[in-house]
Design a protein around this motif. Structure first.
Motif, short mmCIF file in Angstrom:
data_model
loop_
_atom_site.label_atom_id
_atom_site.label_comp_id
_atom_site.label_asym_id
_atom_site.label_seq_id
_atom_site.Cartn_x
_atom_site.Cartn_y
_atom_site.Cartn_z
N ARG A 1 3.25 -3.23 -1.97
CA ARG A 1 2.54 -3.91 -0.88
C ARG A 1 1.20 -4.46 -1.37
O ARG A 1 0.84 -5.61 -1.10
N ILE A 2 0.49 -3.66 -2.14
CA ILE A 2 -0.82 -4.07 -2.65
C ILE A 2 -0.68 -5.23 -3.64
O ILE A 2 -1.47 -6.18 -3.60
N LYS A 3 0.33 -5.19 -4.48
CA LYS A 3 0.57 -6.30 -5.40
C LYS A 3 0.75 -7.60 -4.63
O LYS A 3 0.22 -8.65 -5.02
N ALA A 4 1.49 -7.54 -3.54
CA ALA A 4 1.73 -8.73 -2.73
C ALA A 4 0.45 -9.23 -2.06
O ALA A 4 0.22 -10.44 -1.98
N VAL A 5 -0.37 -8.32 -1.59
CA VAL A 5 -1.62 -8.70 -0.94
C VAL A 5 -2.59 -9.32 -1.95
O VAL A 5 -3.20 -10.35 -1.69
N ILE A 6 -2.73 -8.70 -3.10
CA ILE A 6 -3.66 -9.19 -4.12
C ILE A 6 -3.13 -10.46 -4.76
O ILE A 6 -3.87 -11.42 -4.95
N ASP B 1 3.36 12.05 -3.08
CA ASP B 1 4.74 11.57 -3.01
C ASP B 1 4.91 10.25 -3.78
O ASP B 1 4.29 9.24 -3.45
N THR B 2 5.74 10.29 -4.81
CA THR B 2 5.96 9.13 -5.68
C THR B 2 6.51 7.94 -4.93
O THR B 2 6.05 6.80 -5.12
N LYS B 3 7.48 8.16 -4.08
CA LYS B 3 8.10 7.06 -3.35
C LYS B 3 7.06 6.32 -2.49
O LYS B 3 7.02 5.08 -2.47
N LEU B 4 6.21 7.07 -1.80
CA LEU B 4 5.20 6.44 -0.95
C LEU B 4 4.17 5.66 -1.78
O LEU B 4 3.76 4.57 -1.40
N VAL B 5 3.76 6.23 -2.91
CA VAL B 5 2.79 5.53 -3.77
C VAL B 5 3.42 4.26 -4.34
O VAL B 5 2.80 3.20 -4.35
N ASP B 6 4.68 4.34 -4.77
CA ASP B 6 5.36 3.17 -5.33
C ASP B 6 5.53 2.07 -4.28
O ASP B 6 5.33 0.88 -4.58
N GLU B 7 5.88 2.45 -3.06
CA GLU B 7 6.02 1.45 -1.98
C GLU B 7 4.68 0.79 -1.68
O GLU B 7 4.60 -0.43 -1.50
N GLU B 8 3.62 1.59 -1.64
CA GLU B 8 2.29 1.04 -1.38
C GLU B 8 1.82 0.17 -2.53
O GLU B 8 1.14 -0.85 -2.32
N THR B 9 2.20 0.51 -3.75
CA THR B 9 1.86 -0.31 -4.92
C THR B 9 2.44 -1.71 -4.76
O THR B 9 1.75 -2.71 -5.01
#
Length: 158
Positions: free
Chosen positions: A83-88, A73-81
């Motif tokens: 989140r990960i950008k913010a964490v890193i 699912d593109t939407k879920l991957v984009d949302e997680e991307t």
């Protein structure tokens, strides 16, 4: 084994004339010869990267036909991307979409020649709690990853 194939390594995986094909050949054979093995892809960035690899699109079409290619699912991957950008919070990591794809799909193996993302791919805190550490397939000596333990039930398939 389900795995994410880095777009910069498609030539090593699909082209026997590539000098690194020798390293990716066991992974290639495992995909085609083992029940349950699949390439996982998804998310806007990953889809855009793959769409630029026109030479390899016919291979992907064939893999899709034989149920060896799974889109997440593109939407879920984009949302997680995001989140990960913010964490890193580090511009040095240019593959947060790959980490997101691994996290959202539940996939455990990343196949790539690129070493820059290694320290991020292996960071356990970037994935859901109580999930196994991700592994990186880069060369023939990593064939030990080609085992049933790495064939997982893919999550968020479309």
């Amino acid at each position: 084994m389900c795995f994410v194939l880095d777009s910069n390594s498609f030539h090593c995986f699909f082209n026997p004339a590539c000098s690194a094909y020798y390293d990716f050949e066991p992974l290639h054979n495992w995909l085609y010869k083992t029940t349950g093995t699949k390439i996982v892809y998804g998310g806007t960035t990953n889809l855009n990267e793959i769409s630029r690899l026109e030479k390899y699109l016919p291979y992907l079409v064939e893999l899709r036909k034989i149920s060896k290619l799974i889109q997440i699912d593109t939407k879920l991957v984009d949302e997680e991307t995001e989140r990960i950008k913010a964490v890193i919070n580090n511009k040095d990591c240019d593959d947060p979409h790959i980490i997101a794809l691994l996290a959202v799909s539940g996939c455990l193996v990343f196949a790539s020649q690129d070493k820059r993302a290694d320290k991020y791919i292996k960071r356990k805190n970037l994935y859901p709690k109580n999930t196994p550490r991700r592994s990186i397939y880069r060369q023939r000596s990593h064939s030990n990853l080609l085992k049933a333990d790495n064939i997982v039930t893919i999550q968020n398939e479309i």
